[in-house]
Scaffold this active site. Structure first.
Site, PDB file in Angstrom:
ATOM      1  N   THR A 165      -2.904   0.647  12.097  1.00  0.00           N
ATOM      2  CA  THR A 165      -3.022  -0.621  11.380  1.00  0.00           C
ATOM      3  C   THR A 165      -3.345  -1.781  12.316  1.00  0.00           C
ATOM      4  O   THR A 165      -2.833  -1.847  13.423  1.00  0.00           O
ATOM      5  CB  THR A 165      -1.708  -0.909  10.635  1.00  0.00           C
ATOM      6  OG1 THR A 165      -1.577   0.053   9.612  1.00  0.00           O
ATOM      7  CG2 THR A 165      -1.704  -2.288  10.024  1.00  0.00           C
ATOM      8  N   ARG A 220      -4.454   8.787  -1.649  1.00  0.00           N
ATOM      9  CA  ARG A 220      -3.215   8.044  -1.351  1.00  0.00           C
ATOM     10  C   ARG A 220      -3.515   6.572  -1.119  1.00  0.00           C
ATOM     11  O   ARG A 220      -4.459   6.224  -0.420  1.00  0.00           O
ATOM     12  CB  ARG A 220      -2.555   8.610  -0.100  1.00  0.00           C
ATOM     13  CG  ARG A 220      -1.387   7.775   0.407  1.00  0.00           C
ATOM     14  CD  ARG A 220      -0.937   8.256   1.767  1.00  0.00           C
ATOM     15  NE  ARG A 220       0.215   7.532   2.262  1.00  0.00           N
ATOM     16  CZ  ARG A 220       0.129   6.484   3.095  1.00  0.00           C
ATOM     17  NH1 ARG A 220      -1.046   6.037   3.496  1.00  0.00           N
ATOM     18  NH2 ARG A 220       1.227   5.884   3.515  1.00  0.00           N
TER      19      ARG A 220
HETATM   20  N1  ASP Z   1       1.118   1.524   6.790  1.00  0.00           N
HETATM   21  C1  ASP Z   1       0.000   2.434   6.833  1.00  0.00           C
HETATM   22  C2  ASP Z   1       0.063   3.371   5.692  1.00  0.00           C
HETATM   23  O1  ASP Z   1       1.131   3.831   5.341  1.00  0.00           O
HETATM   24  C3  ASP Z   1      -0.053   3.229   8.087  1.00  0.00           C
HETATM   25  C4  ASP Z   1      -0.273   2.402   9.290  1.00  0.00           C
HETATM   26  O2  ASP Z   1       0.571   1.598   9.628  1.00  0.00           O
HETATM   27  O3  ASP Z   1      -1.321   2.582   9.906  1.00  0.00           O
HETATM   28  O4  ASP Z   1      -0.970   3.690   5.154  1.00  0.00           O
END
Ligand code: ASP
Length: 145
Positions: A11, A39
């Site tokens: 992220t 998802r």
């Molecule tokens: N929060 C993101 C997700 O669950 C994952 C990430 O932090 O890259 O899709």
């Protein structure tokens, strides 16, 4: 079996407060390793991984999205600031360091409020993070201080 929660997240999040006091948050993610087709994680869900309101704060989250969705992490932090009058750092700590681990969640949050410095908090080993306030040196870290 492949590990869906290997501690590596992709992220990129940003929060900002401009000279007029407007707050903004943005979060971009590719999701998690080996995610199910279709998802939807927390990043694009306003109130879960991303939220900004000028009366409270701007929040961007990274981590195990299902838990951030379940706890509406970003909006809850803003609500604690706006309705309970909690200090932003206190609200982030309560959500991230107390409530999130209770449901087995891991990750981090960056947030900035109507006043003061940004809050950069995580319950993982590290989180690539940086902040810049007007007239100050940039703050750049990976692991805990
Ligand atoms: N929060 C993101 C997700 O669950 C994952 C990430 O932090 O890259 O899709």
């Amino acid at each position: 079996m492949l590990d869906h929660n290997d501690g590596k997240y992709g992220t990129v999040g940003a929060v900002a407060r401009d000279f007029s006091g407007s707050l903004a948050a943005a979060t971009s993610t590719g999701g998690m390793t080996n995610k199910q087709p279709g998802r939807v994680g927390d990043a694009p869900l306003i109130g879960a991984g991303t939220y900004a309101g000028n009366r409270s704060c701007a929040v961007s989250a990274t981590g195990h999205g299902e838990m951030f969705i379940r706890l509406t992490v970003a909006r809850d932090i803003a609500a604690m600031v706006e309705y309970l009058g909690l200090d932003l750092a206190e609200a982030v700590s309560r959500k991230l360091l107390v409530e999130l681990p209770e449901v087995g969640g891991a990750g981090g949050v960056i947030a900035v409020g109507t006043t003061g410095h940004p809050v950069l908090t995580f319950n993982t080993l590290g989180m690539y993070r940086a902040s810049q306030c007007e007239g100050e040196e940039p703050f750049i870290r990976i692991f805990a201080d």
